[in-house]
Design an enzyme around this catalytic site. Sequence first.
Site, PDB file in Angstrom:
ATOM      1  N   GLU A 443       0.823  -1.217   0.000  1.00 56.50           N
ATOM      2  CA  GLU A 443       0.000   0.000   0.000  1.00 56.50           C
ATOM      3  C   GLU A 443       0.858   1.268   0.000  1.00 56.50           C
ATOM      4  O   GLU A 443       0.500   2.294   0.572  1.00 56.50           O
ATOM      5  CB  GLU A 443      -0.979   0.023   1.184  1.00 56.50           C
ATOM      6  CG  GLU A 443      -1.852  -1.197   1.311  1.00 56.50           C
ATOM      7  CD  GLU A 443      -2.506  -1.617   0.005  1.00 56.50           C
ATOM      8  OE1 GLU A 443      -2.709  -0.761  -0.875  1.00 56.50           O
ATOM      9  OE2 GLU A 443      -2.792  -2.807  -0.154  1.00 56.50           O
ATOM     10  N   GLY A 444       1.988   1.191  -0.672  1.00 55.80           N
ATOM     11  CA  GLY A 444       2.937   2.307  -0.702  1.00 55.80           C
ATOM     12  C   GLY A 444       3.941   2.110   0.405  1.00 55.80           C
ATOM     13  O   GLY A 444       3.598   2.116   1.591  1.00 55.80           O
TER      14      GLY A 444
END
Length: 596
Positions: A443-444
């Site tokens: 998610e980053g």
Amino acid sequence: MPQYNPPLRDMQFVMHEVLNVVDELKTLPAHAEIDADTINAVLEEGGKFASQVVFPLNISGDAEGCTLDKSTHEVTAPKGFKEAYQQYVEGGWPALSCDPEYGGQGLPHVVNQSFYEMLNSANQAWTMYPGLSHGAYEALHAHGTPEQKKLYLPKLVSGVWTGTMCLTEPHCGTDLGLLRTKAEPQADGTYKLSGQKIFISAGEHDLAENIVHLVLARLPDAPAGSKGISLFVVPKFKVKADGSLGERNAIYCGGLEHKMGIHGNATAQMILDGAEGSLVGEPNKGLAAMFVMMNAARLGVGMQSLGLTEVAYQNAVAYAKDRIQMRALSGPKAADKPADPIIVHPDVRKMLLTARAYAEGARAVAMWTTLQLDKELATDDEDVRKDCADLVALLTPIIKAFFTDNGWIATSHCLQVFGGHGYIKEWGMEQYVRDARINMIYEGTNTIQSLDLLGRKVLGDNGAKLKKFGKLVQAFVEEEGVNEDMQEFVNPLADLGEKVTKLTMEIGMKAMGNADEVGAAAVDYLRVCGHLVFAYFWARMAKVALAKQGSGDPFYTAKLATARFYFAKLLPETASLIRTARAGLKPLMEMDEALF
């Protein structure tokens, strides 16, 4: 074997004694009828489901993993996962905070997030199946057409179908502007999607009858880069106009990743071979729509590490009280035994208290942030909505990165408490460490979160969002500045607030000369800001505990001791972080690449 007891007392303390969530929520029309008894009852039942149904599957699910039938492309989840999911659906848990218009219960998100903390403590890999569904629901709820909402939302809300987000590809990682998956428009208004997606959590499984994939792809005339990305809904089985399932769609699992952790969740390589999909939102505006899901996922990942921190702490404490090793340096503490329990040793206590302080601090931050999200979504006051949205935007990268960094530190410490036994599979501790490691990546990555915080959320608006949080800190400091009992908490909080302001201005000035200065300072900067946020909420919790310590309840005594530990042993990390952030770009870039 590991154990898990839902931390209901601490959840109730944060909700009702520190944040007064019921009073806050009652001002919102959607939650005017909420009360503490309802919240407590829901979380008590949720804790039972987490600890009694999902937790027993954690070790076995990790050992068994997921199985792919390459001839059919079908994936089977570990034994017991499907049955637990059916109980989850039958209990109405997927609908907890969803819109009643689509079959949801309409409860506040702060209640749902607390439930998810317990699920993540119990079994992160299992929890990712329904967790991603909620993100898909949020994206379609915000950007879907009326037809898409009618077809998909009731099924996602009920849990009959699950959801995923199909973003990255083998060559692009986080840089989604490089993605190549194509979407060809068809005469009937649908699109044919072709390409490959990787690292798709819960991308294929046997828990639900259908999987709703949200897929990023490019239209034929799309501009290059991130400005040319569109979002499509692509179901595993095509959906007829009446909501019934049609034929199998041309999206399938081409392989499962062999991973360090979260073995019980199917991390799939997804192949789209002319799969039928429909456009979500406007053409070439897909990234904005997907960010609804990504931001929900980033908050969710923070909750994953909070859950792991809590369960690792609980098991490490139980072990430390039981395991005897050596004598205390100051003399025997258990004279009736051949050695003392290791909990008497200062460094063991330091490791335990680090995990406890990070868990309890994160719980307060997460609940408060989710409460702001509830207010943003439900208020009629545009100024309140804007302020809440800004605070949620500011804290989202901190929750994702600071919580997960701390989760890695805490689970490693808790494994260390077990000594050699922590490294052995049967105790369950090494799984928590392995599972925690992914949370810093997906998610980053946490570096991406740091760049988002410093570059976009702080410097991008000249510190406007940061100042809004700073005003909360300042107001608390001014209110408690005359309280002698609060000085040990207020003074370091005020000092750090001033230092963050100065550091922000210094980095901003450097960045005007060379934008790479942001990249050089961002990771350290986020961690400093994370401590500022934690210090604020630890000070607020200490205030309540101080006021109630005369009750004789040992809960408040423990809360104060943990607060004092945080301020004495963890917060001082900011001094070195500020120094390394100020060291800037030169030490990182002066070496020629050929010398690496």
